[in-house]
Scaffold this active site. Structure first.
Site, PDB file in Angstrom:
ATOM      1  N   SER A   1     -51.460 -20.214  29.834  1.00  0.00           N
ATOM      2  CA  SER A   1     -50.636 -20.709  30.943  1.00  0.00           C
ATOM      3  C   SER A   1     -50.635 -19.868  32.209  1.00  0.00           C
ATOM      4  O   SER A   1     -50.074 -20.290  33.217  1.00  0.00           O
ATOM      5  CB  SER A   1     -49.197 -20.901  30.486  1.00  0.00           C
ATOM      6  OG  SER A   1     -49.120 -22.102  29.776  1.00  0.00           O
TER       7      SER A   1
ATOM      8  N   SER B   1     -49.108 -23.939  31.915  1.00  0.00           N
ATOM      9  CA  SER B   1     -47.768 -24.356  32.273  1.00  0.00           C
ATOM     10  C   SER B   1     -47.208 -23.657  33.514  1.00  0.00           C
ATOM     11  O   SER B   1     -46.272 -24.159  34.114  1.00  0.00           O
ATOM     12  CB  SER B   1     -46.817 -24.101  31.099  1.00  0.00           C
ATOM     13  OG  SER B   1     -46.696 -22.715  30.838  1.00  0.00           O
TER      14      SER B   1
ATOM     15  N   LYS C   1     -41.732 -17.567  37.613  1.00  0.00           N
ATOM     16  CA  LYS C   1     -41.696 -18.755  36.740  1.00  0.00           C
ATOM     17  C   LYS C   1     -40.282 -18.940  36.200  1.00  0.00           C
ATOM     18  O   LYS C   1     -39.631 -17.966  35.801  1.00  0.00           O
ATOM     19  CB  LYS C   1     -42.698 -18.556  35.597  1.00  0.00           C
ATOM     20  CG  LYS C   1     -42.906 -19.776  34.700  1.00  0.00           C
ATOM     21  CD  LYS C   1     -44.014 -19.507  33.675  1.00  0.00           C
ATOM     22  CE  LYS C   1     -44.331 -20.718  32.823  1.00  0.00           C
ATOM     23  NZ  LYS C   1     -45.426 -20.445  31.852  1.00  0.00           N
TER      24      LYS C   1
HETATM   25  N1  GLN Z   1     -51.330 -25.384  27.175  1.00  0.00           N
HETATM   26  C1  GLN Z   1     -50.815 -24.584  26.114  1.00  0.00           C
HETATM   27  C2  GLN Z   1     -49.678 -25.306  25.468  1.00  0.00           C
HETATM   28  O1  GLN Z   1     -49.391 -26.370  25.868  1.00  0.00           O
HETATM   29  C3  GLN Z   1     -50.444 -23.219  26.592  1.00  0.00           C
HETATM   30  C4  GLN Z   1     -49.082 -23.109  27.138  1.00  0.00           C
HETATM   31  C5  GLN Z   1     -48.718 -21.698  27.519  1.00  0.00           C
HETATM   32  O2  GLN Z   1     -49.553 -20.795  27.546  1.00  0.00           O
HETATM   33  N2  GLN Z   1     -47.433 -21.514  27.766  1.00  0.00           N
HETATM   34  O3  GLN Z   1     -49.053 -24.833  24.578  1.00  0.00           O
END
Ligand code: GLN
Length: 487
Positions: free
Chosen positions: A177, A153, A78
């Site tokens: 994410s 994400s 990532k």
């Molecule tokens: N969807 C969540 C957010 O938008 C989680 C994001 C994540 O785990 N990085 O914050």
């Protein structure tokens, strides 16, 4: 068998036995990326020459007799994890062209284990989102259906594994994410206990919630990468004084006698009927295999999204302060910027996208004098209640089981105009971050031809136990190893 069909564990064994060269392994994967990533969009950066050079270096170590658990295995990373000499953008314009001078601890660990960094994957900008649509660069598409989102994400890392571009990848999980994109892409994604994987070199989002973890096609593969990328790190002050994840008993898990709790709050009306049906079928299989399953109530689950969307933005607003056009980010023209404040304003105005700006504003508001007690402090209190409720459940049950995501992969663009709906998707994954619990998503089956992830959560430091249970459940699920079409 074709190289692309082998699991990471099989690839490592063949490279170690010198039945396959590390070069042949990376060439097969680079070829597949070349052939199909223009359509999928999993990667932000791939440098084939560098990848081949890394493969040759690994080959030399294998030839010299070194035993390497990830010998020659490509790992997609990532793009919020620092890689020395390779751009790390967080899918943000503000980090365009930024090349870190050092490797994150997990990258050093991947390399030490014989893994090869095959490329850097797309994400929601600074990991803020659940669809990979907030990336400043391009969309990522779901390998099961190119009109749909891979989730987020870590959508690029999930899509890379689901598409066959790499057998393993690393993502980060602040509110889901890793697990949510694993669910939407039909693969395995694991968030270790907070503090088991080093955060050194991970670009911080919500520091008290962030955790790095692996994606793969099987629980065994994911466990192998988790073992390689955990352990105490003095460079991360929140790193636990615990050894790396131990794989020795991975095959010993049994569903017979297992006590499973299924929270009503995760299977309510907000969960799509198709998802509910798959989870009910998984529960039936677990019962048939000898597990006890009880429906329980964990009321704080309903407060998770509201609480998380105070705490995560609050921490983000502080963490993202460093992107000011001076320390990080392109420096705007001084004269046009009119002084220091103008310069910082310009850098941030042009460098950040709308989702990141929204979060910084919410977080700054929640932390400001007069509001701190009403929002941030209150949210921390709810977080403590949530942790206690789950700990109470873990006294009586081995795992909490439920859907990872209330829906299957949604169409790209469908939720973009509805930020609240997008955030509600995180309801089932947020509790593990709030409590620091380990949690894993694996493919439980299909609804309308799209994968449905089943999530297992365990108590803090039960990572090994959770992986064993996931492995035992995987053996009962015929769809768990089905792969996306390589079209
Ligand atoms: N969807 C969540 C957010 O938008 C989680 C994001 C994540 O785990 N990085 O914050």
């Amino acid at each position: 068998m074709e190289i692309l069909d082998l699991t990471a564990s099989e690839l490592a064994a063949k490279v170690q036995a010198r039945e396959l060269s590390a070069r042949a392994v990376v060439d097969a994967h680079l070829g597949e990326i070349e052939r199909r990533d223009a359509r999928i969009g999993a990667f932000l950066t791939v440098d084939p020459e560098r990848v081949r050079a890394e493969a040759d270096a690994i080959q030399a170590r294998v030839d010299a007799g070194e035993a390497l658990p990830l010998a020659g295995v490509p790992v997609a990373i990532k793009d919020n994890i620092s890689t020395e000499g390779i751009a790390t953008t967080c899918a943000s314009k503000i980090l365009r062209g930024y090349v870190p001078p050092y490797d994150a601890t997990v990258i050093q660990q991947v390399r030490a284990a014989g893994g090869i960094v095959i490329g850097k994957t797309n994400l929601d900008e600074f990991a803020m989102g659940a669809s990979t649509e907030t990336s400043a660069y391009h969309l990522t598409r779901n390998p099961w259906d190119l009109e749909r989102s891979p989730g987020g994400s870590s959508g690029g890392s999930a899509a890379a594994v689901a598409a066959g571009f790499a057998p393993l990848s690393l993502g980060s999980d602040t509110g889901g994410s890793i697990r949510q994109p694993a669910s939407l892409c039909g693969i395995v994604g694991f968030k270790p206990t907070y503090g088991r994987a080093s955060r050194y070199g991970l670009v911080a989002f919500g520091s008290s919630l962030d955790q790095i973890g692996p994606f793969g096609n099987t629980v065994t593969d994911v466990a192998r990468l988790a073992a390689a990328t955990t352990g105490h790190d003095p460079l991360d002050s929140t790193s636990l004084q615990t050894p790396p994840i131990d794989l020795s008993q991975l095959e010993d898990g049994r569903l017979a006698g297992l006590r499973i709790a299924v929270p009503d709050e995760m299977l309510g009306d907000a969960t799509e009927p198709g998802v509910r049906a798959v989870i009910e079928a998984v529960i039936a299989r677990a019962i048939a295999a000898g597990a006890t399953v009880d429906r329980v109530s964990i009321p704080s689950i309903k407060l998770g999204v509201t609480t998380y969307y105070i705490i995560a933005p609050a921490e983000a607003s502080s963490n993202l302060g460093r992107f000011d056009g001076i320390r990080y980010g392109p420096r705007p023209d001084n004269a046009a910027a009119k002084g220091h404040i103008g310069l910082v304003e310009q850098a941030r105005e042009h460098g950040f996208g709308p989702e990141v700006k929204t979060r910084i504003m919410i977080g700054t508001y929640a932390l400001s004098a007069g509001y701190y007690d009403a929002y941030y402090l209150r949210a921390q209190q709810v977080r403590a209640v949530m942790r206690q409720e789950f700990e109470g459940i873990f006294h009586r049950y081995d795992v909490v089981l439920g859907p990872t995501s209330p829906c299957v992969a949604f169409r790209i663009g469908d939720l973009n105009d509805d930020p609240l709906a997008m955030k509600l998707l995180d309801a089932c994954t947020i509790p593990a971050n709030m409590g620091g619990f380990p949690a894993i998503s694996l493919n439980g089956g299909f609804a309308d031809g799209l994968p449905v992830g089943v999530q297992l959560m365990g108590p803090v430091l039960a990572d090994e136990e959770l992986l064993r249970i996931a492995r035992a459940l995987e053996r009962e699920l015929p769809d768990a190893s089905r792969r996306a079409p390589r079209t």
